[in-house]
Design a protein around this motif. Sequence first.
Motif, PDB file in Angstrom:
ATOM      1  N   ILE A  88     -34.959 -19.364  14.781  1.00  0.00           N
ATOM      2  CA  ILE A  88     -33.999 -19.376  13.678  1.00  0.00           C
ATOM      3  C   ILE A  88     -34.255 -18.130  12.841  1.00  0.00           C
ATOM      4  CG2 ILE A  88     -33.152 -20.623  11.668  1.00  0.00           C
ATOM      5  CD1 ILE A  88     -34.410 -23.168  12.922  1.00  0.00           C
ATOM      6  N   LEU A  89     -33.251 -17.264  12.727  1.00  0.00           N
ATOM      7  CA  LEU A  89     -33.395 -16.062  11.912  1.00  0.00           C
ATOM      8  C   LEU A  89     -32.806 -16.326  10.533  1.00  0.00           C
ATOM      9  CD1 LEU A  89     -32.617 -13.193  14.447  1.00  0.00           C
ATOM     10  CD2 LEU A  89     -34.837 -14.103  13.725  1.00  0.00           C
ATOM     11  N   ASP A  90     -33.664 -16.220   9.528  1.00  0.00           N
ATOM     12  CA  ASP A  90     -33.315 -16.593   8.164  1.00  0.00           C
ATOM     13  C   ASP A  90     -32.959 -15.338   7.373  1.00  0.00           C
ATOM     14  OD1 ASP A  90     -33.024 -17.780   5.722  1.00  0.00           O
ATOM     15  OD2 ASP A  90     -35.103 -18.459   5.544  1.00  0.00           O
ATOM     16  N   GLY A  91     -31.647 -15.043   7.322  1.00  0.00           N
ATOM     17  CA  GLY A  91     -31.191 -13.878   6.588  1.00  0.00           C
ATOM     18  C   GLY A  91     -30.136 -14.186   5.552  1.00  0.00           C
ATOM     19  N   LYS A  92     -29.599 -15.418   5.594  1.00  0.00           N
ATOM     20  CA  LYS A  92     -28.594 -15.871   4.621  1.00  0.00           C
ATOM     21  C   LYS A  92     -27.432 -14.901   4.519  1.00  0.00           C
ATOM     22  CE  LYS A  92     -32.288 -18.256   2.124  1.00  0.00           C
ATOM     23  NZ  LYS A  92     -33.395 -17.800   3.010  1.00  0.00           N
ATOM     24  N   ARG A  93     -26.899 -14.488   5.670  1.00  0.00           N
ATOM     25  CA  ARG A  93     -25.832 -13.499   5.708  1.00  0.00           C
ATOM     26  C   ARG A  93     -24.492 -14.106   5.289  1.00  0.00           C
ATOM     27  NH1 ARG A  93     -29.896 -10.203   5.885  1.00  0.00           N
ATOM     28  NH2 ARG A  93     -30.293  -9.064   7.824  1.00  0.00           N
ATOM     29  N   GLY A  94     -23.605 -13.263   4.808  1.00  0.00           N
ATOM     30  CA  GLY A  94     -22.262 -13.682   4.452  1.00  0.00           C
ATOM     31  C   GLY A  94     -21.476 -12.502   3.916  1.00  0.00           C
ATOM     32  N   ASP A  95     -20.268 -12.286   4.433  1.00  0.00           N
ATOM     33  CA  ASP A  95     -19.465 -11.139   4.017  1.00  0.00           C
ATOM     34  C   ASP A  95     -18.062 -11.270   4.598  1.00  0.00           C
ATOM     35  OD1 ASP A  95     -18.680  -8.538   3.091  1.00  0.00           O
ATOM     36  OD2 ASP A  95     -20.764  -7.898   3.235  1.00  0.00           O
ATOM     37  N   MET A  96     -17.281 -10.196   4.495  1.00  0.00           N
ATOM     38  CA  MET A  96     -15.954 -10.173   5.107  1.00  0.00           C
ATOM     39  C   MET A  96     -16.084 -10.353   6.621  1.00  0.00           C
ATOM     40  SD  MET A  96     -13.960  -9.676   2.489  1.00  0.00           S
ATOM     41  CE  MET A  96     -12.405  -9.046   3.119  1.00  0.00           C
ATOM     42  N   ALA A  97     -14.996 -10.788   7.259  1.00  0.00           N
ATOM     43  CA  ALA A  97     -15.067 -11.172   8.669  1.00  0.00           C
ATOM     44  C   ALA A  97     -15.508 -10.034   9.571  1.00  0.00           C
ATOM     45  CB  ALA A  97     -13.716 -11.714   9.124  1.00  0.00           C
ATOM     46  N   ASN A  98     -15.048  -8.793   9.310  1.00  0.00           N
ATOM     47  CA  ASN A  98     -15.471  -7.703  10.183  1.00  0.00           C
ATOM     48  C   ASN A  98     -16.958  -7.417  10.027  1.00  0.00           C
ATOM     49  OD1 ASN A  98     -15.069  -6.649   7.583  1.00  0.00           O
ATOM     50  ND2 ASN A  98     -14.654  -4.596   8.353  1.00  0.00           N
ATOM     51  N   THR A  99     -17.476  -7.632   8.824  1.00  0.00           N
ATOM     52  CA  THR A  99     -18.913  -7.440   8.603  1.00  0.00           C
ATOM     53  C   THR A  99     -19.716  -8.569   9.230  1.00  0.00           C
ATOM     54  OG1 THR A  99     -18.382  -6.385   6.494  1.00  0.00           O
ATOM     55  CG2 THR A  99     -20.668  -7.016   6.850  1.00  0.00           C
ATOM     56  N   THR A 100     -19.236  -9.802   9.110  1.00  0.00           N
ATOM     57  CA  THR A 100     -19.968 -10.895   9.730  1.00  0.00           C
ATOM     58  C   THR A 100     -19.922 -10.812  11.252  1.00  0.00           C
ATOM     59  OG1 THR A 100     -18.058 -12.360   9.428  1.00  0.00           O
ATOM     60  CG2 THR A 100     -19.817 -12.514   7.814  1.00  0.00           C
ATOM     61  N   SER A 101     -18.897 -10.176  11.803  1.00  0.00           N
ATOM     62  CA  SER A 101     -18.891  -9.933  13.253  1.00  0.00           C
ATOM     63  C   SER A 101     -20.064  -9.051  13.639  1.00  0.00           C
ATOM     64  CB  SER A 101     -17.578  -9.274  13.678  1.00  0.00           C
ATOM     65  OG  SER A 101     -16.485 -10.144  13.504  1.00  0.00           O
ATOM     66  N   ALA A 102     -20.340  -8.042  12.817  1.00  0.00           N
ATOM     67  CA  ALA A 102     -21.485  -7.172  13.092  1.00  0.00           C
ATOM     68  C   ALA A 102     -22.800  -7.911  12.884  1.00  0.00           C
ATOM     69  CB  ALA A 102     -21.415  -5.931  12.203  1.00  0.00           C
ATOM     70  N   TYR A 103     -22.868  -8.734  11.829  1.00  0.00           N
ATOM     71  CA  TYR A 103     -24.062  -9.557  11.638  1.00  0.00           C
ATOM     72  C   TYR A 103     -24.294 -10.470  12.842  1.00  0.00           C
ATOM     73  CZ  TYR A 103     -24.694  -8.558   6.594  1.00  0.00           C
ATOM     74  OH  TYR A 103     -24.947  -7.976   5.378  1.00  0.00           O
ATOM     75  N   ALA A 104     -23.235 -11.077  13.338  1.00  0.00           N
ATOM     76  CA  ALA A 104     -23.367 -11.992  14.475  1.00  0.00           C
ATOM     77  C   ALA A 104     -23.896 -11.262  15.699  1.00  0.00           C
ATOM     78  CB  ALA A 104     -22.024 -12.651  14.772  1.00  0.00           C
ATOM     79  N   ARG A 105     -23.375 -10.066  15.949  1.00  0.00           N
ATOM     80  CA  ARG A 105     -23.879  -9.307  17.105  1.00  0.00           C
ATOM     81  C   ARG A 105     -25.342  -8.959  16.933  1.00  0.00           C
ATOM     82  NH1 ARG A 105     -18.661  -7.039  16.595  1.00  0.00           N
ATOM     83  NH2 ARG A 105     -19.452  -5.246  15.407  1.00  0.00           N
ATOM     84  N   ALA A 106     -25.720  -8.536  15.729  1.00  0.00           N
ATOM     85  CA  ALA A 106     -27.118  -8.155  15.487  1.00  0.00           C
ATOM     86  C   ALA A 106     -28.061  -9.337  15.646  1.00  0.00           C
ATOM     87  CB  ALA A 106     -27.250  -7.557  14.086  1.00  0.00           C
ATOM     88  N   LEU A 107     -27.699 -10.476  15.059  1.00  0.00           N
ATOM     89  CA  LEU A 107     -28.619 -11.609  15.025  1.00  0.00           C
ATOM     90  C   LEU A 107     -28.635 -12.404  16.324  1.00  0.00           C
ATOM     91  CD1 LEU A 107     -27.846 -12.848  11.401  1.00  0.00           C
ATOM     92  CD2 LEU A 107     -29.766 -11.447  12.156  1.00  0.00           C
ATOM     93  N   PHE A 108     -27.452 -12.627  16.901  1.00  0.00           N
ATOM     94  CA  PHE A 108     -27.385 -13.417  18.132  1.00  0.00           C
ATOM     95  C   PHE A 108     -27.592 -12.566  19.382  1.00  0.00           C
ATOM     96  CE2 PHE A 108     -24.642 -16.383  15.505  1.00  0.00           C
ATOM     97  CZ  PHE A 108     -25.555 -17.424  15.497  1.00  0.00           C
ATOM     98  N   ASP A 109     -26.892 -11.444  19.476  1.00  0.00           N
ATOM     99  CA  ASP A 109     -26.876 -10.685  20.731  1.00  0.00           C
ATOM    100  C   ASP A 109     -28.049  -9.722  20.856  1.00  0.00           C
ATOM    101  OD1 ASP A 109     -24.500 -12.024  21.095  1.00  0.00           O
ATOM    102  OD2 ASP A 109     -23.244 -10.337  20.485  1.00  0.00           O
TER     103      ASP A 109
END
Length: 265
Positions: A88-109
């Motif tokens: 579980i990566l604890d970063g408490k991310r949240g932002d506009m959808a295009n930014t969260t797409s990048a967060y998702a790639r970084a954290l999951f992929d």
Amino acid sequence: MVATTQTFAARLSSVVAGSGSMLCLGLDPDGMTDAAAAERQCRRLLDAALDSVCAVKPNLAFFEQFGSAGYAVLERLRAAVPDDRLLILDGKRGDMANTTSAYARALFDVLGADAITVNALLGADSMAPFLGRPGRGVFVLARTSNPGAADFLEAPAGSDGHPLYQQIVAAATAWDPGGAIGFVVGATAPEAVGEVRRLAPCAPLLLPGVGAQGGSLEDAVAAALDAEGGGAIISVSRGIAAAPQGATTAAREYRDRIAAVRSAR
């Protein structure tokens, strides 16, 4: 990270059954002078406690503060967590959808998270990119474990006057494609844990705040358990890392205390 057709909730249930534990090892290498020191502490804790936990939760801030060297430590820690445990990566991310797409790639992929923590206050469109990976989990901040959580998360919001954290839970549950969304609820507020469980009877719950923050493990676990006696992860960081009896013994003691609450149901 392994490919799977299971939901995250189902994966959590399997990992808890296989490990015999609902304890999560929090990796918060605070006060380290550099990335190498942070990695040494994390490796020591993994060696000491991995047998007693179902999951490992690095807090990203303690690694990101060291730049590329800290990021490299996260990559190596991913390789050190076996497939029969959750990362579980604890970063408490949240932002506009295009930014969260990048967060998702970084954290999951890239970093290979099985689950992440997120801030959902930007709404449904900001959450959508986090929910497109089968088997991965998203723990939405509901009622956090810090004293200041009461400032906003427990304040009345909306026309019905319910606390904000309850409205977050109700909204996020409606966004869930099935078994993906869980909630972060501090063990320092067991009554809030019980309310979240009532509102989201099947959602995984991540409970920080036991140990150094003073949350009651027994009260929080009893409030968090779902109808099957599972559905929760209890995260302990300093209570293991700084335990006078040693990390190995501390992790076993926390694991066994959680198991005792489950058995008493």
